[in-house]
Design a protein around this motif. Sequence first.
Motif, short mmCIF file in Angstrom:
data_model
loop_
_atom_site.label_atom_id
_atom_site.label_comp_id
_atom_site.label_asym_id
_atom_site.label_seq_id
_atom_site.Cartn_x
_atom_site.Cartn_y
_atom_site.Cartn_z
N ALA A 463 -41.44 -51.41 -84.71
CA ALA A 463 -39.87 -51.39 -84.94
C ALA A 463 -39.25 -53.10 -85.03
O ALA A 463 -38.87 -53.68 -85.63
N GLY A 464 -39.48 -53.54 -83.75
CA GLY A 464 -39.16 -54.20 -82.77
C GLY A 464 -39.88 -56.09 -82.83
O GLY A 464 -39.41 -56.83 -83.78
N ALA A 465 -41.81 -55.48 -83.48
CA ALA A 465 -42.22 -56.52 -84.31
C ALA A 465 -41.69 -56.80 -85.76
O ALA A 465 -41.68 -58.05 -86.39
N SER A 466 -41.35 -55.49 -86.24
CA SER A 466 -41.11 -55.77 -87.80
C SER A 466 -38.93 -56.42 -88.19
O SER A 466 -39.74 -57.89 -89.22
N VAL A 467 -38.21 -56.60 -87.13
CA VAL A 467 -37.34 -56.71 -87.13
C VAL A 467 -37.37 -58.17 -87.02
O VAL A 467 -36.01 -59.14 -87.32
N PHE A 468 -38.65 -58.65 -85.77
CA PHE A 468 -38.44 -60.34 -85.29
C PHE A 468 -39.55 -60.60 -86.40
O PHE A 468 -38.72 -62.19 -86.47
N GLY A 469 -39.93 -59.96 -86.98
CA GLY A 469 -40.48 -60.88 -88.51
C GLY A 469 -39.34 -61.17 -89.12
O GLY A 469 -39.78 -62.10 -90.01
N SER A 473 -38.20 -64.65 -90.78
CA SER A 473 -38.32 -65.24 -92.14
C SER A 473 -37.03 -65.37 -92.72
O SER A 473 -36.80 -66.58 -94.10
N PHE A 474 -35.40 -65.03 -92.53
CA PHE A 474 -34.99 -65.40 -92.06
C PHE A 474 -34.47 -67.23 -92.02
O PHE A 474 -33.92 -68.04 -92.69
N GLY A 475 -34.92 -66.88 -91.14
CA GLY A 475 -34.33 -68.41 -90.11
C GLY A 475 -35.62 -70.19 -90.33
O GLY A 475 -35.25 -70.75 -90.03
N SER A 476 -36.98 -69.16 -90.95
CA SER A 476 -37.89 -70.47 -91.42
C SER A 476 -38.00 -70.40 -92.06
O SER A 476 -39.47 -69.99 -92.51
#
Length: 675
Positions: A463-469, A473-476
């Motif tokens: 779940a943390g990896a999904s949120v981080f991804g 994706s929004f920031g880059s």
Amino acid sequence: MKRSSCGGALAIGALAATWTFPATAQTVTGGHSAAAGFLLVMTERFEFTVAQLPALGAHILALPQTVGGRTALLLVGIVVAGLIAEFVARLVLSRARVSAFDRLASKTPLRAFFRALLLDALALVALAVAGRLVLGLLGPSDSLGSRLGQMVLHALVYWRAFNLVFRAFLRPHLAEGRIAPVDDGTARRLLVALDFVILLPLLGSLVARALDATGANREMTSAAIILYVPVIAVLLVVVVWRWRFDMAAWLTAMVPPTGISRQLKLDAARNWWMGGLAFYVLLGAASVYAALTESGTAARGLSVIESALIALLLFETLMHRITRHIVSELPMAGDVVADCVRLLVRLYVAILIAEALMVRVLAAATADEWVAHDRGAKVAAITAVAIYAGWRFLKYRMDSYIASNPLPSADASGDSEDDVQVAASRLRTLMPLLRVVAGATIAVIGGLLVLSELGVNITPLIAGASVFGLAVSFGSQSLVRDIVSGIFFLAEDSFRIGEYVDCSKVKGTVEGFSVRSLKLRHQNGQLHIVPFGQVGHITNFSRDWTVVKFNIAFANGTDIELLRKTVKKIGLAMMEEAAYKPILLDPPKMQGVVDIKDNSVIVRFKFMARPKNPTLVQRMVIRRMYEQFPALGIQFASGNTYPFPLPATPAVPPQAAEPTARSAAPAEASPRAAE
């Protein structure tokens, strides 16, 4: 009294102060905490054990009458007879050992190693037989002398068995058979040091068992242990300090010459003695604590750790000796198998050490509680080895394919007239990227599987990896655009390494690419790095076929029809030659007159060829024109119109022309020439 060994090392540090100033200790701790109670109990145990020293002294003074002079001499005789028998056997077998190394060491070093080890084992058998013969003189097996003799013989065989193994690896006087990567002097010193490491604790254990066999009670044995264990611990610390550089030479010699962790491994190998000093200090403290609490769990756990580390050192040394002949940058299948075996053994040793620490030394779990963790750790280890083996064999196959399919140079299709490879295959182009993606995928999935087997809940990690991804994706967005664009460019096979492309802003030969950018080498040497997201379109000049057109100026009055027929003959002849048949798709031909100047006629020629090296065909066509036209009366334009001098006679007969000469002509053969 059986207490938890979790506070053993800490208790020894505070024991002296507590025993010296018990009232002060009780005042400081308030006399009510668990630590205070533990220290007071330890103080009482220590005082009670020390109070047994007079009885221990009386027991030791009575040993000559208890054991007897004859029994004492026979006990010494077991050691002397065994050592003499071993020495004689080794001396007799030395020639066979040297002969085995002379014949086998250069071809089959493992076979020579095990043959020499077998010969040394025969010497150990001779020692055991000689000691057993003397032991038979001590009387019945249930007598005191016989029991003491069995203890001495077992300790002697145990010591010499370890010496046999250490000698097999070090071979102080036989460098050809040495497994450890050290010189003769270092090998001799290390053999002595390792003998001390085994012999000193062995003597302590023998003394404790001998006291128990001669009638000493547990309190007297504990008092003796408190007296001699600190001495043994100090001697072991001296051994570590005295031979620290010799062992560091052994360890550093096994560090691989390459690798991202090479410096870290070198630092750990050079500073191993810090861990050695701390370990033997802790081992001495645990032994004293075991004597006070009548529980040797912590000491036995540290002994297991010591044995596991020594066995791991010998195994790593043997594997280093087996694989050190592999000097190729590309790992071979044997090297891959060796790395997998290394990982399996290292993980097994790590599980043993973890069990010894958690169950015996720290008492953080009981043996029954550790069973589930042990099973999970072993399954996780097997999973990790399987994943690592799969990755290494996949990487081995990828590296083998990359090595057998080298990339073309950036200027391969420019001026070279050799039969060179201009563009790599699609698989070879994608292989480096596939290797990175496969490695990352295997590492992530394999890590999650191993953590799951170890009992770690991986759901929060996913779940943390999904949120981080999602945040990335929004920031880059530009990075995501570059990666997505690159995926589609690669999926459509828009370019390959070695091909010449124009991507609107820059052009050059594809030299490589990453996940987000393309590397183009300009023909003048500049390297352009273009993000995929900025590539508007790609014009590939190296696919399928290319049409080359070039102009040549001829003198006024040239017979155009004769020129056309001659060029046609030259083109048809080249189509039949083995050097040009695979390249030419349409023979060179004359298109016609494109311009008329004051003193020249400009004629255009063209041909169709594969985009491998079309300039080679163009140069050869111009060369054959240069050699054949003057003999037919076809003259090139004179003056400044064209830079060719006109030969009086052909320099080389037409049939002897070689496809390796160089000439210069205005050309439209390739985008590089056009620039």
